[in-house]
Motif scaffolding. Structure first.
Motif, short mmCIF file in Angstrom:
data_model
loop_
_atom_site.label_atom_id
_atom_site.label_comp_id
_atom_site.label_asym_id
_atom_site.label_seq_id
_atom_site.Cartn_x
_atom_site.Cartn_y
_atom_site.Cartn_z
N THR A 14 -15.95 11.29 -31.02
CA THR A 14 -15.18 10.36 -30.18
C THR A 14 -14.52 10.36 -28.84
O THR A 14 -15.64 9.48 -28.17
CB THR A 14 -14.31 8.98 -30.80
OG1 THR A 14 -14.52 9.35 -32.75
CG2 THR A 14 -14.13 8.28 -30.48
N LEU A 17 -18.28 10.72 -27.01
CA LEU A 17 -19.02 9.41 -26.59
C LEU A 17 -18.32 9.22 -25.55
O LEU A 17 -19.37 8.34 -24.38
CB LEU A 17 -19.28 8.70 -27.54
CG LEU A 17 -20.44 8.01 -28.03
CD1 LEU A 17 -21.64 7.64 -27.67
CD2 LEU A 17 -20.18 6.90 -29.90
N ALA A 21 -20.13 7.50 -22.24
CA ALA A 21 -20.69 6.28 -22.19
C ALA A 21 -20.07 5.58 -21.06
O ALA A 21 -20.15 4.87 -20.09
CB ALA A 21 -19.00 5.43 -23.63
N ALA A 92 -26.23 13.05 -25.53
CA ALA A 92 -25.99 12.09 -25.37
C ALA A 92 -26.36 11.14 -26.49
O ALA A 92 -26.22 9.97 -27.46
CB ALA A 92 -25.31 11.52 -23.85
N GLN A 93 -27.39 11.14 -26.01
CA GLN A 93 -28.73 10.63 -26.90
C GLN A 93 -28.37 10.19 -28.48
O GLN A 93 -28.23 9.43 -28.89
CB GLN A 93 -30.31 11.00 -26.32
CG GLN A 93 -30.89 10.01 -27.68
CD GLN A 93 -32.64 11.42 -27.54
OE1 GLN A 93 -32.48 12.18 -26.80
NE2 GLN A 93 -33.64 9.83 -26.93
N PHE A 96 -24.94 8.42 -29.71
CA PHE A 96 -24.82 7.51 -29.46
C PHE A 96 -25.71 6.46 -30.51
O PHE A 96 -25.59 5.33 -31.14
CB PHE A 96 -26.26 6.71 -28.03
CG PHE A 96 -25.17 5.70 -27.04
CD1 PHE A 96 -24.13 5.60 -26.88
CD2 PHE A 96 -24.94 7.16 -25.25
CE1 PHE A 96 -23.14 5.24 -25.91
CE2 PHE A 96 -23.97 7.24 -24.39
CZ PHE A 96 -22.94 6.04 -24.45
N PHE A 99 -24.00 6.87 -33.40
CA PHE A 99 -23.00 5.69 -33.61
C PHE A 99 -23.61 4.42 -34.05
O PHE A 99 -22.80 4.11 -35.01
CB PHE A 99 -22.51 5.44 -32.30
CG PHE A 99 -20.62 4.67 -31.75
CD1 PHE A 99 -19.84 4.86 -32.11
CD2 PHE A 99 -21.72 3.23 -31.49
CE1 PHE A 99 -18.73 3.45 -32.28
CE2 PHE A 99 -21.05 2.49 -31.51
CZ PHE A 99 -19.21 2.25 -32.01
N PHE A 100 -24.44 4.28 -33.55
CA PHE A 100 -24.87 2.80 -34.07
C PHE A 100 -25.59 2.34 -34.84
O PHE A 100 -26.26 1.48 -35.74
CB PHE A 100 -25.88 2.60 -32.88
CG PHE A 100 -25.63 1.67 -31.42
CD1 PHE A 100 -24.86 0.49 -31.66
CD2 PHE A 100 -25.57 2.37 -30.15
CE1 PHE A 100 -24.23 -0.05 -30.02
CE2 PHE A 100 -24.94 1.68 -29.08
CZ PHE A 100 -24.54 0.81 -29.53
N ASP A 101 -25.67 3.70 -35.72
CA ASP A 101 -26.39 4.66 -37.39
C ASP A 101 -27.29 4.12 -37.19
O ASP A 101 -28.32 4.27 -36.13
CB ASP A 101 -26.44 3.20 -38.21
CG ASP A 101 -24.39 3.10 -39.19
OD1 ASP A 101 -23.96 2.01 -39.30
OD2 ASP A 101 -24.51 4.05 -38.55
N ALA B 21 -22.12 -0.29 -22.08
CA ALA B 21 -21.51 1.46 -22.09
C ALA B 21 -19.86 0.72 -21.93
O ALA B 21 -18.92 1.95 -22.47
CB ALA B 21 -22.13 1.77 -20.49
N TRP B 89 -24.91 -6.18 -31.22
CA TRP B 89 -25.12 -4.64 -31.86
C TRP B 89 -26.52 -4.11 -31.62
O TRP B 89 -26.34 -2.54 -31.03
CB TRP B 89 -24.57 -5.44 -32.75
CG TRP B 89 -24.27 -3.37 -33.82
CD1 TRP B 89 -25.11 -2.48 -34.06
CD2 TRP B 89 -23.27 -2.46 -33.34
NE1 TRP B 89 -24.54 -1.30 -34.67
CE2 TRP B 89 -23.28 -1.26 -34.21
CE3 TRP B 89 -22.03 -2.95 -32.62
CZ2 TRP B 89 -22.32 -0.27 -33.99
CZ3 TRP B 89 -21.42 -1.96 -32.52
CH2 TRP B 89 -21.00 -0.77 -33.55
N GLN B 93 -27.76 -1.13 -29.37
CA GLN B 93 -28.83 -0.43 -29.70
C GLN B 93 -30.22 0.32 -28.71
O GLN B 93 -30.13 1.04 -28.76
CB GLN B 93 -28.57 -0.60 -31.44
CG GLN B 93 -29.60 0.26 -31.59
CD GLN B 93 -29.45 0.20 -33.36
OE1 GLN B 93 -29.68 -0.88 -33.66
NE2 GLN B 93 -29.00 1.52 -34.53
N PHE B 100 -32.62 6.14 -23.17
CA PHE B 100 -32.83 7.57 -23.61
C PHE B 100 -33.97 7.79 -24.16
O PHE B 100 -34.51 9.44 -23.94
CB PHE B 100 -31.20 8.25 -24.17
CG PHE B 100 -29.85 8.02 -23.93
CD1 PHE B 100 -29.64 9.24 -23.31
CD2 PHE B 100 -29.23 7.21 -24.84
CE1 PHE B 100 -28.56 9.74 -22.83
CE2 PHE B 100 -27.79 7.77 -24.44
CZ PHE B 100 -27.45 8.39 -23.03
#
Lengths: 101, 101
Positions: A14, A17, A21, A92-93, A96, A99-101, B21, B89, B93, B100
DNA sequence: AAAGCCTATCGTAAATTTGCGATAAGCAAT
DNA sequence: ATTGCTTATCGCAAATTTACGATAGGCTTT
């Protein structure tokens, strides 16, 4: 700000990220990164010509991107060549994406 | 800040991505979003119990997430149920993914 | 109408961010 | 050693962010 961030324990992911961000949270920095992606690398001076911002401001944005680990500088006297830091870029990729699933 | 951001014209996508971000740039907000993902929805009060932050602070973070479009609130008197805004969302995403490469 | 919950908003303080110009620092070539 | 080019850093001002306590607002239920 009475209550410091340090008092709350967040998961490492967290925190990472959030840092990435934050680095991406300014349009100029996004544009710089895009430029670096296209050119693969570039010098500070190139960016100063592209963006209507003072040289010191550009330098500051580069510093933040460097601190976030998204770019790295290489000495090419008298210039400095900045490139994407591919390792951290991938990290990072991944964060992210995760995080967004 | 002599030179305003408005004077520089960025691509719409860049501005959108920067806003997303920014919303994600604070660990508490990331944690709130994670919590919302797990629970699918939750009330402000739930979050106040989870995080060692004042109610007003939580409310402020929720407001920012709402302004960024990442969450939405639904009145369930006397509570307010917050959920992920699935449309935005997905948009976020996509923008991150696209950024990226 | 009043009391009770829950949440948003206000006001404030401290810290951080963003921008600039001016100056310093590093390295190469003269 | 000095000059020249490039970039970083310093010092400052304005704006924004983050946090809090206190208060206001909305809706139910009594």
């Amino acid at each position: 700000m009475q209550r410091s961030l340090e008092s709350i324990v967040y998961e490492d992911e967290t925190v990472s990220l959030a840092k990435f961000a934050k680095a991406l949270s300014h349009p100029t920095r996004l544009a710089i990164l895009k430029h670096l992606e296209n050119q693969s690398c570039c010098f500070t001076g190139d960016l100063v010509e592209v963006f209507p911002l003072a040289q010191s401001t550009i330098s500051q944005h580069l510093k933040e991107l460097k601190n976030a680990g998204l770019i790295q500088g290489e000495l090419k006297p008298p210039k400095i060549k900045y490139c994407i830091n591919k390792e951290n870029w991938s990290l990072a990729q991944m964060l992210f994406k995760q995080f967004f699933d």
